[in-house]
Design a protein around this motif. Structure first.
Motif, short mmCIF file in Angstrom:
data_model
loop_
_atom_site.label_atom_id
_atom_site.label_comp_id
_atom_site.label_asym_id
_atom_site.label_seq_id
_atom_site.Cartn_x
_atom_site.Cartn_y
_atom_site.Cartn_z
N SER A 491 0.83 -1.21 0.00
CA SER A 491 0.00 0.00 0.00
C SER A 491 0.86 1.26 0.00
O SER A 491 2.00 1.25 0.47
CB SER A 491 -0.92 0.01 1.23
N ILE A 492 0.30 2.33 -0.54
CA ILE A 492 0.98 3.62 -0.53
C ILE A 492 1.27 4.06 0.90
O ILE A 492 2.33 4.61 1.20
CB ILE A 492 0.13 4.69 -1.25
N GLU A 493 0.33 3.79 1.80
CA GLU A 493 0.50 4.18 3.19
C GLU A 493 1.73 3.53 3.81
O GLU A 493 2.48 4.17 4.57
CB GLU A 493 -0.75 3.83 4.00
N ASP A 494 1.97 2.27 3.49
CA ASP A 494 3.15 1.59 4.02
C ASP A 494 4.43 2.22 3.49
O ASP A 494 5.40 2.40 4.23
CB ASP A 494 3.12 0.10 3.65
N ASP A 495 4.46 2.54 2.20
CA ASP A 495 5.66 3.13 1.61
C ASP A 495 5.89 4.55 2.11
O ASP A 495 7.03 4.99 2.24
CB ASP A 495 5.56 3.13 0.08
N LEU A 496 4.81 5.29 2.40
CA LEU A 496 4.96 6.67 2.86
C LEU A 496 5.53 6.76 4.27
O LEU A 496 5.99 7.82 4.69
CB LEU A 496 3.61 7.39 2.81
N LYS A 497 5.53 5.64 5.00
CA LYS A 497 6.17 5.62 6.32
C LYS A 497 7.67 5.85 6.21
O LYS A 497 8.31 6.20 7.20
CB LYS A 497 5.89 4.29 7.01
N PHE A 498 8.19 5.67 5.01
CA PHE A 498 9.63 5.81 4.78
C PHE A 498 9.94 7.09 4.02
O PHE A 498 10.92 7.19 3.31
CB PHE A 498 10.12 4.59 3.99
N SER A 499 9.06 8.10 4.14
CA SER A 499 9.21 9.32 3.36
C SER A 499 8.58 10.50 4.10
O SER A 499 7.81 10.31 5.05
CB SER A 499 8.53 9.14 1.99
N ASP A 500 8.91 11.71 3.66
CA ASP A 500 8.25 12.90 4.20
C ASP A 500 7.20 13.44 3.22
O ASP A 500 6.67 14.52 3.39
CB ASP A 500 9.27 14.00 4.53
N GLU A 501 6.89 12.65 2.19
CA GLU A 501 5.85 13.04 1.24
C GLU A 501 4.49 12.62 1.77
O GLU A 501 4.37 11.84 2.73
CB GLU A 501 6.12 12.43 -0.13
N THR A 502 3.45 13.12 1.13
CA THR A 502 2.08 12.79 1.49
C THR A 502 1.40 12.07 0.33
O THR A 502 1.94 12.02 -0.79
CB THR A 502 1.27 14.05 1.84
N ILE A 503 0.22 11.56 0.58
CA ILE A 503 -0.50 10.85 -0.48
C ILE A 503 -0.84 11.78 -1.64
O ILE A 503 -0.93 11.36 -2.79
CB ILE A 503 -1.77 10.18 0.09
#
Length: 525
Positions: A491-503
Motif C-alpha cells: 500500500s501507498i501508506e506503508d511506503d509513505l512511512k519511509f518518506s516525508d511526502e504525502t499521499i
C-alpha cells in the motif's frame, strides 16, 4: 521535514493582485483550491523538474518510467555490458589471469564498501548524477588493460579496478532504484526483463568485437583494437547518463509519482539506511542470495573459459553466454508478471524453479568439471596447455558449449528474481535505493572473495564446489522471506512511512479523486 500544508486559501494569497488562473493553469509555486474549500499544494514543485527538458503536457512522455528505463538500460549496455564482454573473455583478454584477478579483487573490495552506502548518495544527489559519475570508471578500466598489453603495468590495472569499484557501486545503485521503483507493481517483472535484454545486448555485441578480431587467433591476448572499441563505447555510456531525468520528475501512466524525500539531507539519508534494516530486519535473510549472485563469474570466466579453451573459442563462448541471458530474462520477467496468479503465488513458484535450476544446471556442470585437467596442468609453463577449439566438436566442445548457454540462462534468472523480490517488498524509490545498495555491496563482497580465491590458485574443483554450495545454501536462507513476506501488493501508506511526502504528492489520479482532491498537472517549465 515535510512542507506544512496551508489550512485556507487565504494562507497563501498574495498581497498584491495576481493574474487570474484556473486550477489547470497554476504555477508550481501556487496552491489549488478544491471543492471542499481546502487549499492543497501542487504535488511536485518546480525544483523537482528536470532542467534539461521541458516537462509539460507535450513532454511528459520523456519523464515516463519506460523511457527512463530504456535510457538507463542503454547506459548499462555501453558501460557494464562492455565490461562483461571483457571479463567474459577470461583473464580480461590477456593470457595470464593474474592481472585481472588482482584488478577484480580491488574492484569488488571497493565496490562492496561504496555500494553499501551508495543508496544514501543516490537519494541525496539524484540518480542522474550518480549514474553519470559511475560510468567514468569503466572507460579507465578498459584503458588499463590496453596499457597492460604493452607495459605490464600491474599497478595501473589494480588502481583502475579499485576506482571502478567506487564508480560501479554508484552506477548499479542508481540503476536498481530506477528498475525497482519506477514501474507499476503489475509490470515490474517485464521492466526488469527489458532492462536485462538491452544490458546483455551490450555484452553480446561487445563479445562480437573480440570474436571478429580474434577469429583466426588461437593464442595470445586480444588485439589493441578490441580494447579501444570498448573504451569509446564506455565513454558514450557515461555521457548518455546525463540525459536522464531525476526521480522527482517521473510520472506513471496512472498519474502517480515515485515516493522519495522532499527535503533529503545527508542526515536523513544515513538514517534511512539504518531504518531500512530496523524496520524490516528479516531482509538480512536475502543477504546470502545477494552474496552468491556474482561469485559464479570467477569460475565460469577464468576457471572454465580461460583455462580450458583457446582464444577464439573463449570469445565464442562469451557470446553464447550473454546471448542466452536475453532468453533467460524474457522468460523469467514475463513469468513473474503472469497476471492470473497472485504475486505471492508467483514468488513461491519462482523460488521452486530457481531451486530446480540450481541443482540441474550445476549438477550438469559438475559432471563436466570432474573430467577436466587441473590448474597445475593448465599453468605448467614447461608444457603449454592446448585449449579446446570449437572445431573439436563432440563431447570435447559441444557439451561445454551447451553448458555455457545454460549458465548464462541461470545467471539471468537468478538476477531477475532477486530484483523482482526486492521490488515486491517496496515501491518507494528511497527504500529501493537502499536495497539496491545493500544488494550490490554484498554481491561485490562475494565476488571479491572468489576472485581472491582464484588469485590464490585454488583448485578448479574447489572453485566449482564453493560456488555451487553457496548458491544452494543461499536459497535455504531466502526461503522464509520469499514464502512469507512478499505480499500481493504494497500500500501507498506503508511506503509513505519511509518518506516525508504525502499521499497528495504521489498517489494515482483515481485515488486523489476518491479522496476529493482535484488533480492538477505541472505547468511547463
Amino acid at each position: 521535514m515535510a512542507d506544512e500544508k496551508p489550512t485556507s486559501p487565504a494562507a497563501t494569497a498574495p498581497e498584491t493582485t495576481a493574474p487570474e488562473t484556473t486550477a489547470h493553469e497554476t504555477t508550481a509555486h501556487e496552491t489549488t483550491a478544491h471543492e471542499n474549500g481546502v487549499a492543497e499544494p501542487i504535488p511536485r514543485p518546480a525544483g523537482w523538474m528536470y532542467k534539461g527538458f521541458k516537462i509539460g503536457k507535450h513532454e511528459l512522455w520523456y519523464a515516463s518510467p519506460i523511457v527512463q528505463l530504456l535510457l538507463v538500460a542503454m547506459v548499462c549496455f555501453l558501460c557494464p555490458g562492455m565490461f562483461n564482454a571483457i571479463s567474459g573473455l577470461g583473464a580480461g583478454g590477456q593470457v595470464d589471469a593474474t592481472a585481472q584477478n588482482n584488478a577484480s579483487t580491488a574492484l569488488y573490495s571497493t565496490f562492496a564498501v561504496v555500494a553499501f552506502f551508495s543508496g544514501t548518495i543516490a537519494n541525496k544527489l539524484g540518480v542522474k548524477l550518480t549514474l553519470a559519475f559511475g560510468g567514468i570508471g569503466y572507460c579507465i578500466y578498459a584503458a588499463s588493460f590496453l596499457s597492460y598489453s604493452h607495459n605490464q603495468n600491474n599497478g595501473f590495472v589494480i588502481f583502475a579496478g579499485a576506482f571502478l569499484g567506487v564508480c560501479a557501486g554508484l552506477l548499479w545503485t542508481a540503476q536498481g532504484t530506477i528498475m525497482m521503483s519506477y514501474p507499476p507493481e503489475e509490470k515490474k517483472g517485464r521492466y526488469i526483463s527489458w532492462f536485462w535484454i538491452i544490458f546483455n545486448l551490450g555484452a553480446v555485441i561487445g563479445s562480437l568485437i573480440p570474436l571478429g578480431q580474434n577469429i583466426n587467433s588461437t593464442a595470445g591476448p586480444v588485439t589493441d583494437g578490441t580494447y579501444i572499441g570498448f573504451i569509446v563505447l564506455m565513454l558514450c555510456g557515461a555521457i548518455l547518463a546525463l540525459f536522464l531525468c531525476n526521480a522527482g520528475s517521473v510520472q506513471r501512466e496512472d498519474g502517480s509519482h515515485v515516493i522519495l524525500m522532499k527535503n533529503p539531507s545527508w542526515k536523513t539519508e544515513i538514517m534511512g539506511l539504518v531504518e531500512t534494516l530496523t524496520q524490516s530486519p528479516w531482509v538480512v535473510l536475502l543477504f546470502p542470495m545477494f552474496f552468491a549472485s556474482n561469485v559464479f563469474y570467477t569460475y565460469q570466466s577464468n576457471d572454465m573459459n580461460a583455462a580450458q579453451f583457446n582464444t577464439r573459442t573463449r570469445a565464442l563462448n562469451n557470446t553464447l553466454y550473454w546471448s542466452s541471458q536475453i532468453f533467460g530474462a524474457v522468460i523469467t520477467g514475463y513469468a513473474l508478471d503472469f497476471g492470473p496468479a497472485r504475486r505471492s503465488v508467483r514468488a513461491k513458484g519462482s523460488f521452486v524453479v530457481l531451486f530446480i535450476l540450481t541443482f540441474v544446471i550445476w549438477g550438469g556442470g559438475y559432471a563436466w568439471q570432474k573430467q577436466q585437467v587441473t590448474r597445475e596442468v593448465v599453468e605448467d609453463a614447461d608444457h603449454p596447455h592446448v585449449g579446446v577449439d570449437w572445431t573439436d566438436g563432440g563431447e570435447k566442445y559441444i557439451a561445454p558449449m551447451w553448458l555455457f548457454i545454460f549458465y548464462g540462462f541461470f545467471d539471468a534468472t537468478w538476477q531477475t528474481c532477486i530484483y523482482w523480490y526486492m521490488g515486491a517488498l517496496s515501491n518507494s524509490g528511497r527504500k529501493a535505493a537502499n536495497l539496491a545498495g545493500f544488494y550490490k555491496g554484498i554481491q561485490s563482497a562475494g565476488a571479491a572473495v572468489f576472485w581472491r580465491m582464484d588469485g590464490l590458485k585454488k583448485p578448479y574443483d574447489t572453485m566449482f564446489g564453493a560456488t555451487w554450495g553457496l548458491l544452494g545454501g543461499a536459497l535455504v536462507f531466502a526461503a522464509p522471506v520469499i514464502w512469507l513476506k512478499i505480499k500481493d501488493t504494497v500500500s501507498i501508506e506503508d511506503d509513505l512511512k519511509f518518506s516525508d511526502e504525502t499521499i497528495t504528492d504521489v498517489a494515482p489520479t483515481k485515488d486523489k479523486v476518491a479522496l476529493g482532491l482535484e488533480h492538477t498537472k505541472e505547468e511547463e517549465v
